[in-house]
Design an enzyme around this catalytic site. Structure first.
Site, PDB file in Angstrom:
ATOM      1  N   LYS A  38       0.807  -1.234   0.000  1.00  0.00           N
ATOM      2  CA  LYS A  38       0.000   0.000   0.000  1.00  0.00           C
ATOM      3  C   LYS A  38       0.836   1.279   0.000  1.00  0.00           C
ATOM      4  O   LYS A  38       0.438   2.270  -0.608  1.00  0.00           O
ATOM      5  CB  LYS A  38      -0.958  -0.003   1.186  1.00  0.00           C
ATOM      6  CG  LYS A  38      -0.285   0.100   2.543  1.00  0.00           C
ATOM      7  CD  LYS A  38      -1.260  -0.112   3.690  1.00  0.00           C
ATOM      8  CE  LYS A  38      -0.552   0.027   5.013  1.00  0.00           C
ATOM      9  NZ  LYS A  38      -1.273  -0.617   6.112  1.00  0.00           N
ATOM     10  N   ARG A 131      -7.570  -0.979  17.286  1.00  0.00           N
ATOM     11  CA  ARG A 131      -7.965  -0.683  15.918  1.00  0.00           C
ATOM     12  C   ARG A 131      -8.937  -1.799  15.536  1.00  0.00           C
ATOM     13  O   ARG A 131      -9.924  -1.983  16.242  1.00  0.00           O
ATOM     14  CB  ARG A 131      -6.752  -0.547  14.979  1.00  0.00           C
ATOM     15  CG  ARG A 131      -7.077   0.305  13.748  1.00  0.00           C
ATOM     16  CD  ARG A 131      -5.899   0.527  12.815  1.00  0.00           C
ATOM     17  NE  ARG A 131      -5.588  -0.656  12.021  1.00  0.00           N
ATOM     18  CZ  ARG A 131      -4.641  -0.704  11.082  1.00  0.00           C
ATOM     19  NH1 ARG A 131      -3.899   0.364  10.835  1.00  0.00           N
ATOM     20  NH2 ARG A 131      -4.413  -1.807  10.408  1.00  0.00           N
TER      21      ARG A 131
HETATM   22  C1  LIG Z   1      -0.358  -1.328   6.775  1.00  0.00           C
HETATM   23  C2  LIG Z   1      -0.622  -2.645   7.378  1.00  0.00           C
HETATM   24  C3  LIG Z   1       0.423  -3.578   7.520  1.00  0.00           C
HETATM   25  C4  LIG Z   1       1.869  -3.276   7.145  1.00  0.00           C
HETATM   26  O1  LIG Z   1       2.429  -2.381   8.042  1.00  0.00           O
HETATM   27  P1  LIG Z   1       4.004  -2.036   7.988  1.00  0.00           P
HETATM   28  O2  LIG Z   1       4.225  -1.237   9.204  1.00  0.00           O
HETATM   29  O3  LIG Z   1       4.228  -1.273   6.727  1.00  0.00           O
HETATM   30  O4  LIG Z   1       4.732  -3.326   7.987  1.00  0.00           O
HETATM   31  C5  LIG Z   1       0.098  -4.830   8.025  1.00  0.00           C
HETATM   32  N1  LIG Z   1      -1.153  -5.138   8.387  1.00  0.00           N
HETATM   33  C6  LIG Z   1      -2.180  -4.269   8.276  1.00  0.00           C
HETATM   34  C7  LIG Z   1      -3.547  -4.693   8.701  1.00  0.00           C
HETATM   35  C8  LIG Z   1      -1.943  -2.989   7.777  1.00  0.00           C
HETATM   36  O5  LIG Z   1      -2.963  -2.121   7.678  1.00  0.00           O
END
Ligand SMILES: *Cc1c(COP(=O)(O)O)cnc(C)c1O
Length: 356
Positions: A38, A131
């Site tokens: 993302k 969350r």
């Molecule tokens: C964005 C996200 C991740 C990845 O997070 P990083 O800190 O970039 O490794 C993993 N799981 C969920 C649910 C996320 O929203």
């Protein structure tokens, strides 16, 4: 090649290297990595560079990003709790999604049946970060309803910490997930082969050898891209932290005071600015601004340069101590943090260049 500025230079070789280092480290303790795309809007050159490492799955929070990866030969994971309105796209473009709401999982079941597919569900459990995720006491009843649905397969449990509440994953809070897995397997006589133990903030447990053996997956974005674990913000050994460099062009250089003259009101963003009097300094304006970057996450590669501030499209830096004589038209390089990278990769005003 004549470049367009501002731009992000992406070193694909460094990204493959980081992905390989991290996936090797995780595979050694039987953890598979889902590479989170993302932050860079799932731009395919970067996703392909990551997949070169041998990583078998990509994960994203947005359907439009998963669509960009649809022809890549890998598992697809949807990591934002799906919207009911996108149930069909979720089933079409992902194999598995993270879920916490029965109404949505029921909609996914209907979509999967219509599309003649089996859709995998990872039930998210909130272990304290507040969350997404069902509360621990509600997990059993939710699982029991999921198990009744057609074309839906409950393959495991997952959790996300640190992103919102700042909670650091450890064997105690991940232990809650592991105990729950055991309880559910026993209650329903099922097997839940997948336990998704978090994001880049869980990597420190792999590094320190404290990761419980029941965890089978991590969803990793930042550590692959910027070479850092995010529980303590430490560099990951043998990873590059500079795979992404933001470059901007100097459009003005002038010696000016550090304190504005006139009555000070609020700036363009509603804040009352504060200034430290450093006397007359040599200031440069870079043609990039808050519409493209997150100011707080921008660090000049040349440590003799400091950042004064930025408005929507002007970044002001202090080049007084810079050993290199800068001129209008020169290009200045910056390292980026996660938030700044996300902004720059998302901004249509920032060009992206991919180097091998
Ligand atoms: C964005 C996200 C991740 C990845 O997070 P990083 O800190 O970039 O490794 C993993 N799981 C969920 C649910 C996320 O929203």
């Amino acid at each position: 090649m004549k470049k367009i500025y501002p731009c992000v230079d992406v070193d694909l070789g460094k990204i493959t290297h980081n992905a390989k280092t991290i996936t090797d480290m995780c595979n050694k303790v039987n953890i598979e990595v889902a590479a989170v795309t993302k932050v860079f809007c799932a731009q395919s050159p970067i996703t392909e560079a990551i997949l070169k490492s041998g990583i078998k799955g990509v994960a994203d929070s947005r359907i439009s990003n998963l669509k960009k990866s649809k022809d890549l030969n890998c598992e697809k994971l949807m990591i934002r709790i799906p919207m009911i309105s996108e149930a069909y796209e979720i089933v079409r473009y992902s194999d598995t999604s993270l879920n916490s709401e029965l109404a949505t999982i029921r909609a996914l079941s209907v979509a999967a049946k219509d599309l003649n597919k089996i859709h995998n569900i990872i039930l998210m459990v909130d272990i304290g970060d507040l969350r997404e995720g069902v509360l621990i006491q509600d997990a059993t009843s939710t699982a029991s309803e999921i198990l009744k649905l057609d074309n839906i397969k409950l393959i495991g449990l997952g959790t996300n910490v640190t992103c919102y509440g700042g909670v650091i994953p450890d064997s105690e809070n991940l232990g809650i997930l592991i105990k729950l897995k055991g309880d559910l397997e026993k209650s329903f006589n099922i097997s839940l082969p997948l336990i998704s133990g978090g994001n880049s903030s869980s990597l420190h447990m792999v590094i320190n050898n404290t990761m419980p053996k029941e965890i089978t997956q991590l969803r990793i974005g930042e550590s692959i891209l910027l070479g850092r674990e995010t529980a303590y913000g430490k560099p990951v050994a043998n990873c590059y932290e500079d795979a992404f460099i933001l470059k901007g062009e100097v459009v003005e250089i002038k010696n000016k005071p550090t304190i504005p003259t006139g009555k000070i009101g609020v700036d363009a963003f509603g804040n009352i600015p504060h200034f430290e009097d450093l006397g007359i300094r040599k200031r440069a304006i870079i043609a990039v601004g808050r519409q493209d970057i997150r100011l707080e996450g921008l660090v000049p590669v040349d440590s003799d340069i400091t950042v004064f501030g930025a408005s929507s499209d002007h970044l002001i830096i202090d080049i007084t101590d810079c050993k290199k004589e800068l001129s209008v038209g020169d290009v200045v390089d910056f390292n980026v943090d996660y938030g700044c990278l996300m902004a720059a990769m998302t901004s249509p005003y920032v060009e992206k260049y991919y180097n091998n």
